[in-house]
Design a protein around this motif. Structure first.
Motif, PDB file in Angstrom:
ATOM      1  N   SER A  49       0.832  -1.208   0.000  1.00 30.11           N
ATOM      2  CA  SER A  49       0.000   0.000   0.000  1.00 30.11           C
ATOM      3  C   SER A  49       0.866   1.257   0.000  1.00 30.11           C
ATOM      4  O   SER A  49       0.600   2.217  -0.740  1.00 30.11           O
ATOM      5  CB  SER A  49      -0.923  -0.008   1.229  1.00 30.11           C
ATOM      6  OG  SER A  49      -1.659   1.195   1.323  1.00 30.11           O
ATOM      7  N   ILE A  50       1.922   1.212   0.833  1.00 32.27           N
ATOM      8  CA  ILE A  50       2.812   2.380   0.925  1.00 32.27           C
ATOM      9  C   ILE A  50       3.557   2.598  -0.393  1.00 32.27           C
ATOM     10  O   ILE A  50       3.665   3.735  -0.888  1.00 32.27           O
ATOM     11  CB  ILE A  50       3.806   2.192   2.079  1.00 32.27           C
ATOM     12  CG1 ILE A  50       3.055   2.245   3.415  1.00 32.27           C
ATOM     13  CG2 ILE A  50       4.900   3.259   2.032  1.00 32.27           C
ATOM     14  CD1 ILE A  50       3.910   1.855   4.604  1.00 32.27           C
ATOM     15  N   THR A  51       4.086   1.521  -0.978  1.00 32.63           N
ATOM     16  CA  THR A  51       4.816   1.676  -2.246  1.00 32.63           C
ATOM     17  C   THR A  51       3.879   2.146  -3.358  1.00 32.63           C
ATOM     18  O   THR A  51       4.302   2.891  -4.255  1.00 32.63           O
ATOM     19  CB  THR A  51       5.475   0.349  -2.657  1.00 32.63           C
ATOM     20  OG1 THR A  51       4.480  -0.684  -2.721  1.00 32.63           O
ATOM     21  CG2 THR A  51       6.553  -0.046  -1.670  1.00 32.63           C
ATOM     22  N   THR A  54       3.539   5.762  -2.848  1.00 34.35           N
ATOM     23  CA  THR A  54       4.807   6.434  -3.188  1.00 34.35           C
ATOM     24  C   THR A  54       4.945   6.590  -4.704  1.00 34.35           C
ATOM     25  O   THR A  54       5.390   7.637  -5.206  1.00 34.35           O
ATOM     26  CB  THR A  54       5.993   5.627  -2.636  1.00 34.35           C
ATOM     27  OG1 THR A  54       5.850   5.480  -1.224  1.00 34.35           O
ATOM     28  CG2 THR A  54       7.312   6.322  -2.938  1.00 34.35           C
ATOM     29  N   ARG A  55       4.578   5.548  -5.451  1.00 39.58           N
ATOM     30  CA  ARG A  55       4.659   5.633  -6.915  1.00 39.58           C
ATOM     31  C   ARG A  55       3.727   6.732  -7.449  1.00 39.58           C
ATOM     32  O   ARG A  55       4.076   7.455  -8.394  1.00 39.58           O
ATOM     33  CB  ARG A  55       4.307   4.283  -7.537  1.00 39.58           C
ATOM     34  CG  ARG A  55       5.437   3.273  -7.461  1.00 39.58           C
ATOM     35  CD  ARG A  55       5.215   2.137  -8.447  1.00 39.58           C
ATOM     36  NE  ARG A  55       3.987   1.402  -8.177  1.00 39.58           N
ATOM     37  CZ  ARG A  55       3.899   0.351  -7.376  1.00 39.58           C
ATOM     38  NH1 ARG A  55       5.001  -0.086  -6.769  1.00 39.58           N
ATOM     39  NH2 ARG A  55       2.750  -0.266  -7.191  1.00 39.58           N
ATOM     40  N   VAL A  82      12.791   8.174  -6.578  1.00 44.98           N
ATOM     41  CA  VAL A  82      11.762   7.689  -5.628  1.00 44.98           C
ATOM     42  C   VAL A  82      10.890   6.631  -6.293  1.00 44.98           C
ATOM     43  O   VAL A  82      10.568   5.588  -5.703  1.00 44.98           O
ATOM     44  CB  VAL A  82      10.892   8.854  -5.122  1.00 44.98           C
ATOM     45  CG1 VAL A  82       9.689   8.329  -4.336  1.00 44.98           C
ATOM     46  CG2 VAL A  82      11.729   9.783  -4.256  1.00 44.98           C
ATOM     47  N   LYS A  83      10.528   6.887  -7.523  1.00 50.44           N
ATOM     48  CA  LYS A  83       9.714   5.909  -8.258  1.00 50.44           C
ATOM     49  C   LYS A  83      10.473   4.595  -8.423  1.00 50.44           C
ATOM     50  O   LYS A  83       9.917   3.505  -8.268  1.00 50.44           O
ATOM     51  CB  LYS A  83       9.344   6.475  -9.625  1.00 50.44           C
ATOM     52  CG  LYS A  83       8.476   5.520 -10.448  1.00 50.44           C
ATOM     53  CD  LYS A  83       8.145   6.123 -11.802  1.00 50.44           C
ATOM     54  CE  LYS A  83       7.302   5.136 -12.609  1.00 50.44           C
ATOM     55  NZ  LYS A  83       6.989   5.676 -13.962  1.00 50.44           N
ATOM     56  N   GLY A  84      11.768   4.699  -8.728  1.00 49.25           N
ATOM     57  CA  GLY A  84      12.570   3.491  -8.909  1.00 49.25           C
ATOM     58  C   GLY A  84      12.678   2.690  -7.622  1.00 49.25           C
ATOM     59  O   GLY A  84      12.574   1.451  -7.609  1.00 49.25           O
TER      60      GLY A  84
END
Length: 361
Positions: A49-51, A54-55, A82-84
């Protein structure tokens, strides 16, 4: 068959949200493995959920940096990183899902197998304990009947029968009953199978009863020596208030000699109900086990002759599936586990083919 007569006497699942555990409960293995699986699923779901969020933030940052042009180029580089990173974390989370799912499933499978084995073995052990306790107690009955059949008052009652001898024998049997509270009554039957004296004449009108057709009488009259005895299956006796008794019998022999001619039979009636209930109720179960475990004694005809908390009548039967084995476990269609053990006998008492049986729901 020589033995010294003896005096006798009969003597929930834990809430996974708490830290309380019961180390003696093998079910903890399953519950803990299920809790590990639940926690891992929840935590991985939180990471995913967090990732995901973040994306989305990184994507929005890239859009905003593109909108402002050259001024947003540095911020775009950070947003891309950050996306990576979030993509890498998401890949790790996905790998954890696959690996932990496989491992926790295997852990639960192994845990259930271990618990099933431990539970089954414990049921078998407790079944053996129950049937051994009753065997040891009934062995003492075989000693009692052979001993008392040589009592002078009992022998004289048949060897020199008169009213005085009958009264004396009845009084003697009464004295024995006062000391041995596990019996309902003691009977003396002559060679024709007529009861001529009993220990509790005020309670049971047994004198005059014809027991000549009773297997225990006929078989006792045919025994060869004073070492021999006969035991009958548990049955309700009409002369004893239709209460279930275990009857033990031995021949009363002329002059109380070991090889003396049989003059009649001494029949002793073990008060089966309360004694059997004490045995099955005395099986040591934990509090958690008590709520889900049924303890029984089952005879060779699959009649339930003792049932903890359910009385000790012999009208009900239990579909015991031994597969020809003396002991073992199996599962019923409704998911219960049955553990059983056949009587091993005790000393000179071979037993009657009874089984201790425990059923865990």
């Amino acid at each position: 068959m020589n033995s010294e007569p003896k005096l006798n006497r009969l003597a929930a699942p834990t809430d996974s949200k708490t830290s309380t555990t019961d180390a003696t409960d093998p079910g903890q293995i399953i519950r803990l493995s299920e809790e590990v699986a639940r926690i891992s699923r929840e935590k991985i779901a939180e990471i995913q959920s967090i990732t995901g969020r973040t994306r989305i933030l990184a994507l929005n940052a890239l859009i905003e940096s593109a909108r402002v042009g050259e001024l947003g180029r540095g911020f775009a580089v950070v947003a891309g990183e950050v996306k990576g990173v979030s993509t890498e974390i998401a890949a790790i989370a996905d790998a954890l899902v696959a690996e932990l799912s496989e491992k926790t499933t295997l852990l639960e499978t192994i845990g259930r197998s271990v618990v099933d084995h431990l539970t089954g073995q414990r049921l078998v052990d407790l079944a053996l304990n129950a049937v051994e306790l009753i065997d040891r107690n009934l062995y003492e009955r075989t000693c009692d009947v052979r001993w008392w059949a040589t009592d002078s008052a009992v022998v004289d009652c048949l060897q020199a029968p008169d009213d005085g001898a009958m009264r004396h024998a009845s009084q003697r049997l009464g004295v024995i009953l006062d000391a041995y509270t596990v019996y309902l009554d003691l009977w003396i039957a002559d060679a024709q199978g007529r009861v001529v004296a009993n220990g509790r004449p005020d309670s049971y009108k047994a004198v005059g009863a014809d027991v000549s057709r009773e297997p225990w009488f006929r078989e006792a009259m045919q025994t060869a020596t004073g070492d021999d005895y006969v035991v009958a299956d548990i049955a309700a006796n009409p002369h004893l208030g239709h209460k279930p008794v275990a009857t033990y019998a031995a021949a009363i022999r002329q002059d109380a000699k070991h090889n003396g001619r049989p003059l009649g039979v001494l029949g002793i009636h073990f008060d089966w109900g309360p004694q059997a209930e004490a045995i099955v109720q005395g099986v040591r179960l934990s509090k958690a086990e008590q709520a889900s475990t049924r303890v029984m004694l089952v005879d060779a005809k699959n009649r339930i002759i003792a049932d903890a908390g359910h009385g000790s009548g012999q009208s009900d039967t239990f579909d015991l599936r031994t597969g020809g084995e003396d002991s073992g476990t199996y599962h019923t269609p409704d998911g219960a586990t049955v553990g059983f053990h056949r009587t091993p006998g005790y000393e000179t008492y071979a037993g009657l083919g009874w089984y201790g049986v425990l059923v865990r729901s």
